[in-house]
Design a protein around this motif. Sequence first.
Motif, mmCIF file in Angstrom:
data_model
loop_
_atom_site.group_PDB
_atom_site.id
_atom_site.type_symbol
_atom_site.label_atom_id
_atom_site.label_comp_id
_atom_site.label_asym_id
_atom_site.label_seq_id
_atom_site.Cartn_x
_atom_site.Cartn_y
_atom_site.Cartn_z
ATOM 1 N N SER A 189 12.389 31.163 1.326
ATOM 2 C CA SER A 189 13.433 32.092 1.774
ATOM 3 C C SER A 189 14.284 32.583 0.614
ATOM 4 N N SER A 203 12.113 35.720 0.134
ATOM 5 C CA SER A 203 11.914 36.615 1.282
ATOM 6 C C SER A 203 13.088 36.503 2.243
ATOM 7 N N ASP A 218 15.439 36.650 5.590
ATOM 8 C CA ASP A 218 15.166 36.273 6.970
ATOM 9 C C ASP A 218 16.412 36.504 7.802
ATOM 10 N N ASN A 219 16.270 37.170 8.932
ATOM 11 C CA ASN A 219 17.420 37.474 9.781
ATOM 12 C C ASN A 219 18.046 36.247 10.429
ATOM 13 N N CYS A 221 19.361 31.911 2.700
ATOM 14 C CA CYS A 221 18.387 32.569 1.819
ATOM 15 C C CYS A 221 19.009 32.908 0.470
ATOM 16 N N CYS A 236 13.192 27.474 13.326
ATOM 17 C CA CYS A 236 12.117 28.389 12.920
ATOM 18 C C CYS A 236 10.815 28.052 13.631
#
Length: 251
Positions: free
Chosen positions: A148, A151, A153-154, A160, A200
């Motif tokens: 994360s 990349s 992540d909402n 992140c 997740c």
Amino acid sequence: MAELRHQGKVAVITGATEGIGYAIAERLGKEGAKVVISSRKQKNVDQAVNNLRSQGIEVLGRICHVGKREHREAVIEDAVSNYGGIDILVSNAAVNPIYGRMLKVTTEGVWDKIFDVNVKASFFLIKSALPYMKNRSGASITLISSISGYSPDNLFGVYCVSKTAMLGLAKNLALELAKYGIRVNCLSPGLIKTQLSKQCLRTIAIPNISFIFRYGLPEDCGKIVSFLASKDAAFITGESIVASGGQVSRL
């Protein structure tokens, strides 16, 4: 039987009573290291120590909230007073107290807590350990970042960002600590089956996150950290190994 490539070494691992941290301690211990583990709850420390000792691993455990200076320093003092120094330091403890889009995080306290524990505490833990790691042959530090960090992540935007910061921390410390013979690297796991990833795991399908059609296991991470701390990784510093089952990592 595991190769004893860490025989005679002393390893300190934070957040090490379950999940990734425990797997790292277990692997290093099985390969011959004396391990000093910590987490925030005494019962968790006691249970992890008992489990590791039952496997023949030499281990000490201590309560440590890494956001507190006196706790961090006590862990370092335990390692030094009992074992004479530190060869391997793994900063694994992390928090993520909130899920949701980053712009919906409306309090500074959430940002402060995540960065205090995930980033600042790692730096000051390393600074406290440095006098006892200097010029010890093969000394290494591993910071636990995350896929994360590459990349967004909402679900956990602030987390992140903190993990991206860990990548930068490793690169800068690798530059500064090279003169002391200390290597600094990151492990950036993908989705690993741990308590922290439960949210997740409920919402993400395996084909969306892994080319090899499984979630990662804490043991996958333990093997990589053991490699990074070994002579086999003697020419690796300032890097991040992504263990994501193929999930794409780009900065």
